[in-house]
Design an enzyme around this catalytic site. Structure first.
Site: not given
Ligand code: IPE
Ligand code: IPE
Ligand code: MG
Length: 229
Positions: A17, A62, A184, A196, A14-15
């Site tokens: 954008g 998405n 999540l 974990e 993620d990230g």
């Protein structure tokens, strides 16, 4: 019991954008940079002899993004398969797809099916790409298949495991999410039961093999109890 070496790591990449936004670039530039990180991390997984890695590339939610961004992501996926498939074949990586590809264009579906087929006999790292993936859909789909075949009693945890997209993969040990979000987002809900978690503020395009090693080192210090003592 000390956790030691993980067999199966899953990453919520993620990230992209926000990485682009920080640089006053279009979001697509972030996705492009993100593909380079996919290559780096897939190589790292293979080099360390990791049994399995799952990468969350495109969720069932998405599809809600603007058509232009979805189109750009599809283009990048095709480019990636074209540029990198030979390397996966040569390096004994076995590709898997988790998710519902029915909404994907026929050309991508064909490319993906070909990539999976060409690596099927490989025996090294299993690299699973979650595409059009949603864990709730995955669970419903598995439960329906079991119910259709054997009725309600056929639905057991063991039978469910065999029906999930992840059936060919070892149990999930560690989930990594980049970009500071701690959720999540409909990823591997069933499989995460005793996994974990490791979160980092690093944005996916900035994520490196060294960060992956940090996550694995943190994992080795965890004590997993599975409800016991
Ligand atoms: C992850 O990056 C890639 C995909 C979900 C396809 P994002 O596109 O979600 O990036 P942010 O979260 O907007 O920064
Ligand atoms: C999760 O990221 C999906 C992928 C990384 C492919 P999102 O960016 O779509 O998740 P939310 O919307 O922040 O929960
Ligand atoms: Mg995001």
């Amino acid at each position: 019991m000390s956790a030691a070496v993980p067999r199966h790591i899953a990453i919520i990449m993620d990230g992209n954008g926000r990485w682009a936004k920080k640089r006053f670039l279009p979001r697509v530039a972030g996705h492009k940079a993100g593909v380079d990180t996919v290559r780096t991390i897939a190589r790292a997984a293979r080099d360390m002899g990791l049994e399995a890695m799952t990468l969350y590339a495109f969720s069932s939610e998405n599809w809600k993004r603007p058509e232009e961004e979805v189109g750009a992501l599809m283009g990048l996926m095709k480019q990636f398969i074209t540029s990198d498939l030979d390397e996966f074949v040569a390096n004994n990586v076995q590709l898997h797809i988790l998710g519902d590809l029915s909404q994907f264009a026929p050309d991508i579906r064909d490319m993906v099916a070909d990539a999976v087929a060409r690596t099927a006999a490989n025996t090294g790292t299993k690299l699973a790409v979650a595409l059009g993936y949603g864990a709730q859909d995955e669970i419903v789909r598995a439960a329906r298949a079991l119910a259709a075949a054997g009725g309600a009693d056929a639905i057991t945890p063991e039978a469910m495991e065999r029906e999930l997209y992840t059936a060919p993969l070892p149990p999930l040990d560690l989930i990594i999410r980049t970009s500071g979000e701690q959720r999540l987002s409909n990823f591997l809900l069933w499989q995460a039961a005793y996994a974990e978690f490791w979160f980092t503020d690093v944005l996916w395009p900035d994520f490196t093999a060294a960060h992956l090693m940090d996550a694995i080192a943190a994992f080795a210090r965890r004590e997993r109890r599975y409800g016991g003592l």
